[in-house]
Motif scaffolding. Structure first.
Motif, PDB file in Angstrom:
ATOM      1  N   GLU A   1       0.843  -1.198   0.000  1.00 55.56           N
ATOM      2  CA  GLU A   1       0.000   0.000   0.000  1.00 55.56           C
ATOM      3  C   GLU A   1       0.878   1.248   0.000  1.00 55.56           C
ATOM      4  OE1 GLU A   1      -3.953  -1.431   2.556  1.00 55.56           O
ATOM      5  OE2 GLU A   1      -2.529   0.034   3.391  1.00 55.56           O
ATOM      6  N   ILE A   2       0.401   2.277  -0.650  1.00 63.37           N
ATOM      7  CA  ILE A   2       1.080   3.571  -0.663  1.00 63.37           C
ATOM      8  C   ILE A   2       0.040   4.656  -0.427  1.00 63.37           C
ATOM      9  CG2 ILE A   2       2.231   5.289  -2.110  1.00 63.37           C
ATOM     10  CD1 ILE A   2       3.799   3.096  -3.423  1.00 63.37           C
ATOM     11  N   GLU A   3       0.339   5.547   0.513  1.00 62.47           N
ATOM     12  CA  GLU A   3      -0.531   6.694   0.776  1.00 62.47           C
ATOM     13  C   GLU A   3       0.208   7.962   0.354  1.00 62.47           C
ATOM     14  OE1 GLU A   3      -3.087   8.703   4.451  1.00 62.47           O
ATOM     15  OE2 GLU A   3      -2.055   6.783   4.732  1.00 62.47           O
ATOM     16  N   GLU A   4      -0.372   8.706  -0.575  1.00 61.49           N
ATOM     17  CA  GLU A   4       0.268   9.908  -1.098  1.00 61.49           C
ATOM     18  C   GLU A   4      -0.761  11.029  -1.239  1.00 61.49           C
ATOM     19  OE1 GLU A   4       3.449   9.846  -3.509  1.00 61.49           O
ATOM     20  OE2 GLU A   4       4.152   8.031  -2.516  1.00 61.49           O
ATOM     21  N   THR A   5      -0.291  12.254  -1.108  1.00 60.77           N
ATOM     22  CA  THR A   5      -1.119  13.423  -1.394  1.00 60.77           C
ATOM     23  C   THR A   5      -0.677  13.987  -2.732  1.00 60.77           C
ATOM     24  OG1 THR A   5      -1.459  13.961   0.934  1.00 60.77           O
ATOM     25  CG2 THR A   5      -1.804  15.721  -0.657  1.00 60.77           C
ATOM     26  N   ILE A   6      -1.610  14.064  -3.682  1.00 58.95           N
ATOM     27  CA  ILE A   6      -1.343  14.605  -5.014  1.00 58.95           C
ATOM     28  C   ILE A   6      -2.286  15.774  -5.209  1.00 58.95           C
ATOM     29  CG2 ILE A   6      -1.260  14.127  -7.485  1.00 58.95           C
ATOM     30  CD1 ILE A   6      -0.847  11.173  -6.793  1.00 58.95           C
ATOM     31  N   GLY A   7      -1.726  16.956  -5.411  1.00 58.82           N
ATOM     32  CA  GLY A   7      -2.552  18.163  -5.377  1.00 58.82           C
ATOM     33  C   GLY A   7      -2.996  18.392  -3.950  1.00 58.82           C
ATOM     34  N   HIS A   8      -4.298  18.499  -3.752  1.00 57.80           N
ATOM     35  CA  HIS A   8      -4.840  18.658  -2.404  1.00 57.80           C
ATOM     36  C   HIS A   8      -5.646  17.437  -1.982  1.00 57.80           C
ATOM     37  CE1 HIS A   8      -3.541  22.830  -2.272  1.00 57.80           C
ATOM     38  NE2 HIS A   8      -4.056  23.011  -3.470  1.00 57.80           N
ATOM     39  N   GLN A   9      -5.493  16.334  -2.723  1.00 55.58           N
ATOM     40  CA  GLN A   9      -6.248  15.118  -2.444  1.00 55.58           C
ATOM     41  C   GLN A   9      -5.315  14.041  -1.890  1.00 55.58           C
ATOM     42  OE1 GLN A   9      -9.621  14.653  -3.041  1.00 55.58           O
ATOM     43  NE2 GLN A   9      -9.973  16.687  -3.915  1.00 55.58           N
ATOM     44  N   LYS A  10      -5.730  13.404  -0.805  1.00 55.52           N
ATOM     45  CA  LYS A  10      -4.964  12.293  -0.247  1.00 55.52           C
ATOM     46  C   LYS A  10      -5.517  10.988  -0.818  1.00 55.52           C
ATOM     47  CE  LYS A  10      -3.427  12.577   3.944  1.00 55.52           C
ATOM     48  NZ  LYS A  10      -3.276  12.596   5.415  1.00 55.52           N
ATOM     49  N   HIS A  11      -4.616  10.114  -1.270  1.00 48.98           N
ATOM     50  CA  HIS A  11      -5.017   8.854  -1.903  1.00 48.98           C
ATOM     51  C   HIS A  11      -4.355   7.678  -1.182  1.00 48.98           C
ATOM     52  CE1 HIS A  11      -6.621  10.943  -5.508  1.00 48.98           C
ATOM     53  NE2 HIS A  11      -5.589  11.750  -5.337  1.00 48.98           N
ATOM     54  N   LEU A  12      -5.095   6.592  -1.038  1.00 55.06           N
ATOM     55  CA  LEU A  12      -4.547   5.328  -0.537  1.00 55.06           C
ATOM     56  C   LEU A  12      -4.552   4.352  -1.704  1.00 55.06           C
ATOM     57  CD1 LEU A  12      -3.452   3.526   1.703  1.00 55.06           C
ATOM     58  CD2 LEU A  12      -5.831   2.928   2.267  1.00 55.06           C
ATOM     59  N   PHE A  13      -3.371   4.044  -2.224  1.00 57.52           N
ATOM     60  CA  PHE A  13      -3.256   3.161  -3.382  1.00 57.52           C
ATOM     61  C   PHE A  13      -2.989   1.732  -2.922  1.00 57.52           C
ATOM     62  CE2 PHE A  13      -1.751   7.358  -4.970  1.00 57.52           C
ATOM     63  CZ  PHE A  13      -2.781   7.593  -5.878  1.00 57.52           C
ATOM     64  N   GLN A  14      -3.745   0.810  -3.487  1.00 53.08           N
ATOM     65  CA  GLN A  14      -3.608  -0.610  -3.186  1.00 53.08           C
ATOM     66  C   GLN A  14      -2.852  -1.307  -4.310  1.00 53.08           C
ATOM     67  OE1 GLN A  14      -4.812  -1.754  -0.327  1.00 53.08           O
ATOM     68  NE2 GLN A  14      -6.319  -0.222   0.325  1.00 53.08           N
ATOM     69  N   ALA A  15      -2.485  -2.578  -4.062  1.00 49.71           N
ATOM     70  CA  ALA A  15      -1.826  -3.376  -5.091  1.00 49.71           C
ATOM     71  C   ALA A  15      -2.680  -3.391  -6.359  1.00 49.71           C
ATOM     72  CB  ALA A  15      -1.608  -4.795  -4.578  1.00 49.71           C
ATOM     73  N   GLY A  16      -2.019  -3.253  -7.511  1.00 43.66           N
ATOM     74  CA  GLY A  16      -2.745  -3.212  -8.770  1.00 43.66           C
ATOM     75  C   GLY A  16      -3.085  -1.801  -9.214  1.00 43.66           C
ATOM     76  N   SER A  17      -2.496  -0.801  -8.536  1.00 42.69           N
ATOM     77  CA  SER A  17      -2.737   0.598  -8.906  1.00 42.69           C
ATOM     78  C   SER A  17      -1.549   1.147  -9.687  1.00 42.69           C
ATOM     79  CB  SER A  17      -2.942   1.465  -7.657  1.00 42.69           C
ATOM     80  OG  SER A  17      -4.064   1.056  -6.919  1.00 42.69           O
ATOM     81  N   MET A  18      -1.838   2.135 -10.498  1.00 37.90           N
ATOM     82  CA  MET A  18      -0.796   2.871 -11.199  1.00 37.90           C
ATOM     83  C   MET A  18      -1.153   4.342 -11.068  1.00 37.90           C
ATOM     84  SD  MET A  18       0.475   2.125 -15.082  1.00 37.90           S
ATOM     85  CE  MET A  18       1.823   3.000 -15.867  1.00 37.90           C
ATOM     86  N   PHE A  19      -0.253   5.146 -10.471  1.00 38.34           N
ATOM     87  CA  PHE A  19      -0.589   6.555 -10.285  1.00 38.34           C
ATOM     88  C   PHE A  19       0.486   7.455 -10.871  1.00 38.34           C
ATOM     89  CE2 PHE A  19       1.450   5.301  -6.269  1.00 38.34           C
ATOM     90  CZ  PHE A  19       2.297   6.351  -5.979  1.00 38.34           C
ATOM     91  N   PHE A  20       0.099   8.723 -11.054  1.00 38.82           N
ATOM     92  CA  PHE A  20       0.881   9.651 -11.860  1.00 38.82           C
ATOM     93  C   PHE A  20       1.010  10.987 -11.129  1.00 38.82           C
ATOM     94  CE2 PHE A  20      -1.636   6.750 -14.297  1.00 38.82           C
ATOM     95  CZ  PHE A  20      -0.792   6.260 -15.274  1.00 38.82           C
ATOM     96  N   ILE A  21       2.198  11.584 -11.199  1.00 37.04           N
ATOM     97  CA  ILE A  21       2.448  12.892 -10.599  1.00 37.04           C
ATOM     98  C   ILE A  21       2.982  13.804 -11.702  1.00 37.04           C
ATOM     99  CG2 ILE A  21       3.632  14.169  -8.775  1.00 37.04           C
ATOM    100  CD1 ILE A  21       4.085  11.317  -7.451  1.00 37.04           C
ATOM    101  N   ALA A  22       2.234  14.847 -12.011  1.00 36.10           N
ATOM    102  CA  ALA A  22       2.589  15.731 -13.118  1.00 36.10           C
ATOM    103  C   ALA A  22       3.659  16.735 -12.703  1.00 36.10           C
ATOM    104  CB  ALA A  22       1.345  16.470 -13.606  1.00 36.10           C
TER     105      ALA A  22
END
Length: 316
Positions: free
Chosen positions: A77-98
């Motif tokens: 699991e990965i917890e990250e804040t992108i912009g002003h939104q906090k996200h909890l990413f689980q296995a099988g996720s792909m996320f992006f930071i501009a």
């Protein structure tokens, strides 16, 4: 670093210094033996589990990056804040930071496994015509969700593509090898976009009114930057005062509105210098510069070199 301070990360070295206890020259041992380097920009690929071992305790510390990031989370699991939104990413996720996106790493689980890829706009600038621009990918836009959830098959496909990307990066010995590496990065982004559009087409991302305004501004710049050069032009389209638009964009991105107009122009100029055989005068005219000399000064101010020097350095 003060609690509310936002750290600017310019490149992969800043990333390593900010996040890691030790700062390796590269995340891949094979790359140490490779001397060939073409063009500008950078590409770094690392395993999440290796980054986790070196992570500093920086949970919640904010930063803005002058580059783009893609994270494929296979396990954990990965917890990250992108912009002003906090996200909890689980296995099988792909996320992006501009690029220029406000970001903070909150928590990585101990069993995290996957791939971390980062690159800047110059590295992505391929020598092919009609290439999609980075800010046109939906997951790099402020008003869109910055992630996708992948099926087991899609995770396997993306893992293989990243493996191939890293393999080509490590083994490159010529211009064509380097071009192939950049094209694999392009394939990963295009595949991600295809999955994103299929899964997220009906979902609407919730943003504050200010963030919506900043996102609308950036989309308008993408469409009109050649004929509209002033912040006031976009303020008129958005029915707001230029000073208010500038303040909102700077609050959301860390840069004044004029930065995005100028940056879009520079990226377009770079693309045309590399992807066409047009003379510099022709490119200047196409980009709505009435004088070639002014285009040359504008380009050098933002890149440190003349248009001809840039073309000579980067075009094969």
């Amino acid at each position: 670093m003060k609690e509310n301070e936002i750290k600017e990360l310019r490149d992969e070295q800043d990333f390593k210094d900010f996040y890691l206890k030790e700062s390796p020259s590269t995340f891949c041992e094979e790359c140490n033996a490779i001397s060939y380097n073409y063009g500008s920009g950078f590409l770094e690929i690392a395993k999440l589990e290796e980054l986790k071992k070196q992570h500093k305790e920086i949970g919640g510390k904010k930063n803005r990056r002058k580059f783009y990031s893609i994270v494929l989370l296979i396990e954990g699991e990965i917890e990250e804040t992108i912009g002003h939104q906090k996200h909890l990413f689980q296995a099988g996720s792909m996320f992006f930071i501009a690029e220029n996106q406000l970001h903070a790493t909150e928590r990585w689980s101990d069993d995290v496994r996957g791939i971390y890829c980062m690159f800047d706009a110059d590295y992505f600038l391929l020598c092919i015509k009609h290439q999609i621009k980075l800010n046109q990918f939906p997951f790099f836009q402020l008003d869109k969700e910055p992630y996708i959830e992948l099926s087991e098959r899609e995770v396997g496909m993306m893992e293989h593509l990243f493996w191939k990307l890293n393999s080509e990066k490590c083994q490159k010995t010529s211009f064509n090898d380097d071009l192939l590496t950049r094209m694999f990065l392009n394939v990963i982004l295009l595949e991600a976009e295809r999955i994103y559009n299929r899964k997220n087409s009906k979902e609407k991302f919730s943003l504050s009114r200010k963030d919506q305004l900043a996102a609308q501004f950036q989309l308008l710049v993408n469409e009109h930057f050649i004929e509209k050069r002033l912040v006031s032009d976009y303020a008129e389209l958005l029915h707001v005062h230029p000073n208010y638009l500038n303040d909102v964009v700077k609050e959301a991105t860390g840069f004044p509105a004029s930065h995005f107009i100028q940056n879009q122009m520079i990226q377009e100029a770079k693309s045309r210098l590399l992807q066409t055989s047009n003379t510099v005068s022709m490119i200047a005219l196409a980009l709505n510069f009435t004088e070639y000399s002014y285009f040359g000064r504008f380009f050098k101010k933002h890149t440190g070199m003349t248009p001809l020097a840039f073309r000579k350095k980067h075009k094969h």
